[in-house]
Each structure stands twice: as C-alpha cells, then as structure tokens.
Design a protein around this motif. Sequence first.
Motif, PDB file in Angstrom:
ATOM      1  N   GLY A 181       1.210  -1.062  -0.468  1.00  0.00           N
ATOM      2  CA  GLY A 181      -0.017   0.332  -0.185  1.00  0.00           C
ATOM      3  C   GLY A 181       1.039   1.373  -0.067  1.00  0.00           C
ATOM      4  N   ALA A 182       2.241   0.988   0.042  1.00  0.00           N
ATOM      5  CA  ALA A 182       2.732   2.406  -0.169  1.00  0.00           C
ATOM      6  C   ALA A 182       2.845   3.118  -1.103  1.00  0.00           C
ATOM      7  N   GLU A 183       2.157   4.799  -0.861  1.00  0.00           N
ATOM      8  CA  GLU A 183       2.560   5.508  -2.204  1.00  0.00           C
ATOM      9  C   GLU A 183       3.137   5.094  -3.642  1.00  0.00           C
ATOM     10  N   ARG A 184       4.023   4.412  -3.699  1.00  0.00           N
ATOM     11  CA  ARG A 184       5.235   4.013  -4.575  1.00  0.00           C
ATOM     12  C   ARG A 184       5.458   3.052  -5.467  1.00  0.00           C
ATOM     13  N   ALA A 185       4.357   2.258  -5.003  1.00  0.00           N
ATOM     14  CA  ALA A 185       4.792   0.948  -5.103  1.00  0.00           C
ATOM     15  C   ALA A 185       4.304   0.244  -5.334  1.00  0.00           C
ATOM     16  N   SER A 186       2.815   1.008  -6.347  1.00  0.00           N
ATOM     17  CA  SER A 186       2.351   0.433  -7.078  1.00  0.00           C
ATOM     18  C   SER A 186       3.339  -0.981  -8.771  1.00  0.00           C
ATOM     19  N   HIS A 187       4.583  -0.161  -8.944  1.00  0.00           N
ATOM     20  CA  HIS A 187       5.142  -0.563 -10.452  1.00  0.00           C
ATOM     21  C   HIS A 187       6.483  -1.901  -9.778  1.00  0.00           C
ATOM     22  N   VAL A 188       6.580  -1.313  -8.406  1.00  0.00           N
ATOM     23  CA  VAL A 188       7.908  -2.253  -7.916  1.00  0.00           C
ATOM     24  C   VAL A 188       7.673  -3.630  -7.060  1.00  0.00           C
ATOM     25  N   PRO A 189       8.608  -4.418  -7.218  1.00  0.00           N
ATOM     26  CA  PRO A 189       7.875  -6.490  -6.693  1.00  0.00           C
ATOM     27  C   PRO A 189       8.002  -5.896  -5.703  1.00  0.00           C
ATOM     28  N   ILE A 190       7.312  -6.673  -5.096  1.00  0.00           N
ATOM     29  CA  ILE A 190       7.365  -6.776  -3.481  1.00  0.00           C
ATOM     30  C   ILE A 190       7.025  -8.373  -3.331  1.00  0.00           C
ATOM     31  N   VAL A 191       8.584  -8.800  -2.629  1.00  0.00           N
ATOM     32  CA  VAL A 191       7.877  -9.911  -2.463  1.00  0.00           C
ATOM     33  C   VAL A 191       8.364 -10.752  -1.241  1.00  0.00           C
ATOM     34  N   PRO A 192       7.905 -11.923  -0.994  1.00  0.00           N
ATOM     35  CA  PRO A 192       7.520 -12.165   0.772  1.00  0.00           C
ATOM     36  C   PRO A 192       9.063 -12.983   0.549  1.00  0.00           C
ATOM     37  N   LEU A 193       9.411 -12.479   2.181  1.00  0.00           N
ATOM     38  CA  LEU A 193      10.874 -13.196   2.269  1.00  0.00           C
ATOM     39  C   LEU A 193      10.748 -14.894   1.969  1.00  0.00           C
ATOM     40  N   SER A 194       9.975 -14.977   2.607  1.00  0.00           N
ATOM     41  CA  SER A 194       9.707 -16.569   2.586  1.00  0.00           C
ATOM     42  C   SER A 194       9.623 -17.384   1.141  1.00  0.00           C
ATOM     43  N   PHE A 195       9.531 -17.051  -0.281  1.00  0.00           N
ATOM     44  CA  PHE A 195       9.165 -16.864  -1.408  1.00  0.00           C
ATOM     45  C   PHE A 195      10.485 -17.222  -1.158  1.00  0.00           C
ATOM     46  N   ILE A 196      12.039 -16.337  -0.951  1.00  0.00           N
ATOM     47  CA  ILE A 196      12.994 -16.588  -1.382  1.00  0.00           C
ATOM     48  C   ILE A 196      13.965 -17.190  -0.192  1.00  0.00           C
ATOM     49  N   VAL A 197      13.811 -16.885   1.282  1.00  0.00           N
ATOM     50  CA  VAL A 197      14.167 -18.605   1.483  1.00  0.00           C
ATOM     51  C   VAL A 197      13.496 -19.569   1.589  1.00  0.00           C
ATOM     52  N   ARG A 198      12.675 -20.315   1.513  1.00  0.00           N
ATOM     53  CA  ARG A 198      11.919 -21.269   1.603  1.00  0.00           C
ATOM     54  C   ARG A 198      10.515 -21.559   0.175  1.00  0.00           C
ATOM     55  N   PRO A 199      12.008 -22.018  -0.902  1.00  0.00           N
ATOM     56  CA  PRO A 199      10.998 -21.312  -2.542  1.00  0.00           C
ATOM     57  C   PRO A 199      10.317 -22.797  -2.961  1.00  0.00           C
ATOM     58  N   ASP A 200      10.818 -24.103  -2.296  1.00  0.00           N
ATOM     59  CA  ASP A 200      10.465 -25.608  -2.195  1.00  0.00           C
ATOM     60  C   ASP A 200       9.176 -25.795  -1.845  1.00  0.00           C
ATOM     61  N   ASP A 201       8.878 -24.263  -0.808  1.00  0.00           N
ATOM     62  CA  ASP A 201       7.719 -24.885   0.285  1.00  0.00           C
ATOM     63  C   ASP A 201       6.530 -24.201   0.069  1.00  0.00           C
ATOM     64  N   VAL A 202       6.577 -22.980  -0.526  1.00  0.00           N
ATOM     65  CA  VAL A 202       5.512 -21.866  -1.232  1.00  0.00           C
ATOM     66  C   VAL A 202       5.690 -22.075  -2.984  1.00  0.00           C
ATOM     67  N   ARG A 203       4.712 -21.308  -2.630  1.00  0.00           N
ATOM     68  CA  ARG A 203       4.046 -21.795  -4.607  1.00  0.00           C
ATOM     69  C   ARG A 203       4.612 -20.178  -4.953  1.00  0.00           C
ATOM     70  N   ARG A 204       5.881 -20.924  -6.002  1.00  0.00           N
ATOM     71  CA  ARG A 204       6.847 -20.074  -6.490  1.00  0.00           C
ATOM     72  C   ARG A 204       5.702 -19.094  -7.304  1.00  0.00           C
ATOM     73  N   GLY A 205       5.915 -17.693  -6.939  1.00  0.00           N
ATOM     74  CA  GLY A 205       5.819 -16.741  -7.789  1.00  0.00           C
ATOM     75  C   GLY A 205       6.646 -15.205  -7.760  1.00  0.00           C
ATOM     76  N   SER A 206       6.436 -14.263  -8.378  1.00  0.00           N
ATOM     77  CA  SER A 206       7.112 -12.749  -8.290  1.00  0.00           C
ATOM     78  C   SER A 206       6.372 -12.602  -6.733  1.00  0.00           C
ATOM     79  N   GLY A 207       5.019 -12.436  -6.153  1.00  0.00           N
ATOM     80  CA  GLY A 207       4.989 -11.884  -5.108  1.00  0.00           C
ATOM     81  C   GLY A 207       4.290 -10.395  -5.317  1.00  0.00           C
TER      82      GLY A 207
END
Length: 209
Positions: A181-207
């Motif tokens: 919801g940050a004012e400037r965030a509409s065009h910047v990828p925002i990824v959950p840390l879990s998607f990076i640290v445990r990629p095999d345990d979560v749904r792959r995607g850009s977040g």
Amino acid sequence: MDVQIRLIQTLDSVRQVGSVNQRWIFCPWLERFSRDTGIWISVLAAHDANGALFDALVGSRKSLPDVYAAVFMVDPFRSAGEIICRIKQSGVGGVINCPSISFIDGAAGATFDKLSLGIERELEFLSGCAAAGLRVAGLVRTVAAAERLLAIGADFLVAHGGPPTASDGDPSIEAVRRIGGAERASHVPIVPLSFIVRPDDVRRGSGVA
C-alpha cells in the motif's frame, strides 16, 4: 512486469542468458546456517556476513548487473565506502540490505536505533550505493522504510514480518500486504521473504503486490 528473484550462494549459479526478468540475491554466508533459521541469526555481527561475502567475491570480474550482493550494512568492522568499493570492483551490479537490522525489534531494536545502528543507517548506506552507481533493492519490515527505499529507486523489495511463530508461520505474507500500500509501490515487485528463503515450500511467483 513479473520479476523472479532467487537466492544464490555462488556466483556460478547466475545464468544471464534468457533471464531478462531474473534477479539474484548473492548470500554466500547463508551456507553456514540452517536454511530455516540462518537468515534470522545471520544479523549477529559475530558471524561476519560481510567477511564471507568479500571472500566469495575474490577473483570475480564478470559484469553481473542483475546480481545484488547481500550486505550487512550495520557493519562495525568496515566502512560503507570500503564495502561499496569492493562490490563495484567485483562486477556485481547491485546491493541489498541482507541481513537487515530490522530483524531485531523491541527493546534491542530501540537500543540499536539510539546508537545510530538501526534501519536509518541501512537506508543511508543504500542511498550511498545508489549515488555510487549501484542498483539497490531493499529488505523491509515497515511501510516507512519501504517508501524511503522506493524514493531512492529500489528495483524490488523483499518484505518480512519477523521470524515465524507458532501462531503465524509466515509473517512475510502480511508484510507484503502492508507494504504494497506504499504510495510509490504500484510498479515495484514486492516479494515475501519466505518465497526466497524457502522457495520449495511456497507457491512460486513474483509476489508483486
């Protein structure tokens, strides 16, 4: 634009061909720890994450513009200028504040802030990196920090909400919702840390929020 972000421990893992939307976070120090807990305890200065990073960068001279070196930016042993110089010499094109002092909250976090060793120092470091011509990304916990990083020109954000607990196995998901919801965030990828640290345990995607 969907961007795939991958955590790597060796630069040999980078594949530039056909990877227009791929970014790599280079964390050579992570191999010292358990995958589940290592990211959280790596923030302790005694582990010298930057020392491991410097060792891994020795001999690297390839241009790696889409690689972001994972730097502990509240380093008591090295200056910001020294760290920036070493990264630029290696050919790595970007930096991210990982591990982040924002992993530490409560009274301990407040103490770091009072000693000028808190998130403000990380943000100033990243601003200096951008001024020196490095690409920047941010590991963030709050909307305020996210907005500062977006103003600096961060290519992407990795959101976290602190370590998992018995009542919340993945606080990074809610952190993405808040930070999205940050004012400037509409065009910047925002990824959950879990998607990076445990990629095999979560749904792959850009977040992307």
